[in-house]
Design a protein around this motif. Structure first.
Motif, PDB file in Angstrom:
ATOM      1  N   ASN A 171       0.925  -1.111  -0.060  1.00 35.95           N
ATOM      2  CA  ASN A 171       0.139   0.032  -0.058  1.00 35.95           C
ATOM      3  C   ASN A 171       1.023   1.224  -0.051  1.00 35.95           C
ATOM      4  O   ASN A 171       1.577   1.668   0.975  1.00 35.95           O
ATOM      5  N   ASP A 219     -15.623   0.474  -0.848  1.00 37.21           N
ATOM      6  CA  ASP A 219     -16.020   0.875   0.608  1.00 37.21           C
ATOM      7  C   ASP A 219     -15.788  -0.068   1.616  1.00 37.21           C
ATOM      8  O   ASP A 219     -15.551  -1.130   1.174  1.00 37.21           O
ATOM      9  N   ASP A 220     -15.991   0.394   2.676  1.00 38.84           N
ATOM     10  CA  ASP A 220     -15.656  -0.496   3.987  1.00 38.84           C
ATOM     11  C   ASP A 220     -16.879  -1.627   4.154  1.00 38.84           C
ATOM     12  O   ASP A 220     -16.419  -2.658   4.587  1.00 38.84           O
ATOM     13  N   VAL A 221     -17.775  -1.396   3.709  1.00 41.21           N
ATOM     14  CA  VAL A 221     -19.089  -2.321   3.736  1.00 41.21           C
ATOM     15  C   VAL A 221     -18.753  -3.675   2.763  1.00 41.21           C
ATOM     16  O   VAL A 221     -18.911  -4.718   3.206  1.00 41.21           O
ATOM     17  N   HIS A 222     -18.495  -2.928   1.431  1.00 45.95           N
ATOM     18  CA  HIS A 222     -18.299  -3.908   0.297  1.00 45.95           C
ATOM     19  C   HIS A 222     -16.869  -4.423  -0.054  1.00 45.95           C
ATOM     20  O   HIS A 222     -16.638  -5.327  -0.986  1.00 45.95           O
ATOM     21  N   GLY A 223     -16.015  -3.882   0.656  1.00 43.13           N
ATOM     22  CA  GLY A 223     -14.679  -4.138   0.519  1.00 43.13           C
ATOM     23  C   GLY A 223     -13.922  -2.884  -0.392  1.00 43.13           C
ATOM     24  O   GLY A 223     -14.479  -2.590  -1.358  1.00 43.13           O
ATOM     25  N   ARG A 224     -12.448  -2.671  -0.164  1.00 41.98           N
ATOM     26  CA  ARG A 224     -11.773  -1.771  -0.868  1.00 41.98           C
ATOM     27  C   ARG A 224     -10.889  -2.599  -1.652  1.00 41.98           C
ATOM     28  O   ARG A 224     -10.312  -3.501  -1.171  1.00 41.98           O
ATOM     29  N   TRP A 259      -7.709   3.898  -4.250  1.00 46.86           N
ATOM     30  CA  TRP A 259      -8.664   2.891  -3.761  1.00 46.86           C
ATOM     31  C   TRP A 259     -10.177   3.095  -4.238  1.00 46.86           C
ATOM     32  O   TRP A 259     -10.387   4.357  -4.628  1.00 46.86           O
TER      33      TRP A 259
END
Length: 102
Positions: A3, A12-17, A9
Motif C-alpha cells: 500500500n 467502501d468499507d462495507v463491500h470491500g476496498r 482505492w
C-alpha cells in the motif's frame, strides 16, 4: 499487497476496498538488459525476458534521488510456449521500464 501513499482505492468499507489498477506495458528488455558481449546459452525451459508484457500498476514510491518506482503486477512467459506463466505480484519497477498503452 503493498500500500503506497499514492495508491488509489475504490469500493467502501462495507463491500470491500480494492486498489485501482492502471494498465501499463513492462519493457522486459530494459528491465533485464543483457550485455551485448555476453555469451548466450539457450535454456528452452527458461523465462523469456524479451519484449513487453502487460502489467497492472497500483502504487508508486519516490526514490531518494527523485526517480519513481511503480508497484506492478505482471507475468513473464516461459520460452517453451507453455500456457502457465510466472506471476509476479507487488514488484517495485522503475518508471523508466513502464509505458502507457496506446
Amino acid at each position: 499487497m503493498i500500500n503506497s501513499p499514492f495508491t488509489t482505492w475504490e469500493g467502501d468499507d462495507v463491500h470491500g476496498r480494492r486498489p485501482v489498477l492502471t494498465s501499463v506495458w513492462v519493457l522486459l528488455d530494459d528491465l533485464f538488459p543483457r550485455p551485448p558481449d555476453a555469451p548466450r546459452h539457450v535454456i528452452v525451459t527458461g523465462l523469456d525476458l524479451t519484449g513487453k508484457v502487460q502489467g497492472r500498476l497500483h502504487g508508486r514510491f519516490p526514490s531518494v534521488d527523485g526517480n519513481w518506482l511503480g508497484v506492478v503486477n505482471y507475468e513473464i512467459s516461459y520460452a517453451d510456449g507453455r500456457r502457465e506463466k510466472l506471476h509476479l505480484v507487488d514488484q517495485l519497477l522503475p518508471f523508466s521500464v513502464l509505458r502507457e498503452p496506446k
